[in-house]
Design an enzyme around this catalytic site. Sequence first.
Site, short mmCIF file in Angstrom:
data_model
loop_
_atom_site.label_atom_id
_atom_site.label_comp_id
_atom_site.label_asym_id
_atom_site.label_seq_id
_atom_site.Cartn_x
_atom_site.Cartn_y
_atom_site.Cartn_z
N SER A 226 0.38 12.55 -2.03
CA SER A 226 1.77 12.20 -2.16
C SER A 226 2.57 13.32 -2.80
CB SER A 226 1.88 10.89 -2.94
OG SER A 226 3.11 10.30 -2.70
N ASP B 15 0.38 5.69 7.37
CA ASP B 15 1.37 5.87 6.30
C ASP B 15 2.74 6.17 6.89
OD1 ASP B 15 2.53 6.31 3.79
OD2 ASP B 15 1.88 8.40 3.70
N HIS C 287 -1.32 5.45 3.12
CA HIS C 287 -0.97 6.50 2.17
C HIS C 287 -2.17 6.90 1.32
CE1 HIS C 287 1.94 8.87 -0.06
NE2 HIS C 287 1.50 8.35 -1.19
#
Length: 542
Positions: free
Chosen positions: A265, A457, A519
């Site tokens: 991320s 994601d 994710h």
Amino acid sequence: MRVLPATLLVGAASAAVPPLQQVLGRPEEGMSFSKPLHAFQEQLKTLSEDARKLWDEVANYFPDSMDHSPIFSLPKKHTRRPDSHWDHIVRGSDVQKIWVNNADGEKEREIDGKLEAYDLRVKKADPSALGIDPNVKQYTGYLDDNGNDKHLFYWFFESRNDPKNDPVVLWLNGGPGCSSLTGLFMELGPSSIDENIKPVYNDFSWNSNASVIFLDQPVNVGYSYSGSAVSDTVAAGKDVYALLSLFFKQFPEYAEQDFHIAGESYAGHYIPVFASEILAHKNRNINLKSVLIGNGLTDGLTQYGYYRPMGCGEGGYKAVLDEATCESMDNALPRCRSMIESCYNSESAWVCVPASIYCNNALIGPYQRTGQNVYDVRSKCEDESNLCYKGMGYVSEYLNKAEVREAVGAEVGGYDSCNFDINRNFLFHGDWMKPYHRLVPGLLEQIPVLIYAGDADYICNWLGNKAWTEALEWPGQKEYASAELEDLKIEQNEHTGKKIGQVKSHGNFTFMRLYGGGHMVPMDQPEASLEFFNRWLGGEWF
């Protein structure tokens, strides 16, 4: 993992988002940013007309709700443990005084860097008290920046396999402002936490064949705390270099092993900076061999162009957004790109902040308003209070237990999975949209770089990650961009031959698409993630 309304679990684009999205839908609950914005008014007079218009527009997003929250994070309640509690305290001032003879017979410092203000506190943890991987050696502690009252918490797990020879990995979650202990207990650590708030052994832990350090950074995240704040990635990098230098000084047996940095991320920002900081020091005890970035936010200019395709059915899953919304996002993209280009050219907060806010509202906000999980296009957001995942609540409850905090030596009064104030700090200092991808070519000259992405994601989707790696200017760009994706299959267990994704590679640059991963790939696809992780550390693609 919700975009936090400005923060993502592991965060990335989440940070500035929820609040953003909420602002559009319910202004009274929107981001309370006007306090810092009001303080900017005098400075605005010095800006160009276009820049002033952008800030005026930002202020108009939140006309009445901006005076209620400070932009800087408040200090956490904490009680520092006496030095006698710790097994070891490594003084940076002592390390700074160590000189050695180089190959030419000249005196030079053994370890470069400004370390004199830092100390590292170390305690051997008792695994039996926690029920987490009881057969492996564990250390916890704090890196102290005494000059700035900053205290970063870390948790080290030795390899289950061959710790004398296995590599060491630093794991970083994102946000910015989310604890890496989330990654420990929800993704790739030796245990997860179940609905009964009990540890459950993880057969696919990344410490199966590597020793792993989980670091709560920047300060005021997780068990870390400070009386001051860090609000940009570059400043955070200095702390990480100090921690690693002192940790490997205390444990030279680990310093002899290969070292890798991995994260996801917003770590797409962190890792290029942190790795560059390490490599900038000639005399170092950090044997950095590669970096791994999962579902990262690294090049906003390229990646923001792939929100519409991912949300509108072009990423391998059915569309989440309707045709009208998709068209609206197409219409918003040119302005978004123009604003990001201006940010890239100036790297000024005055330009980068409006770019972040406008683009997040225009390209992430529409998806959030559907109620779908921004971290997984296949599912609804099941728990808005915990970034869409009930499991995050379990982790927070576990880490807030007094006996757990005592066992690991935590000094804060409570644990939060994400600190949204930190998220805002980074946003309002312009860090969100800055072009940290420009550091990657320098890394590729020295070490291999892996960009991997779970293909379900939305927030840091695989389409955007593949695109920015192909657009990156470096000597091997042409060959890398033209390389075809090939099947990635399991090779190491009874599922040999099972397709788990796709991979392309040239020189030191590799991209992977992982099937069925959101994710947080290690959480969604634990077997596949350990497969590619072990093979990467083994040097298969470099």
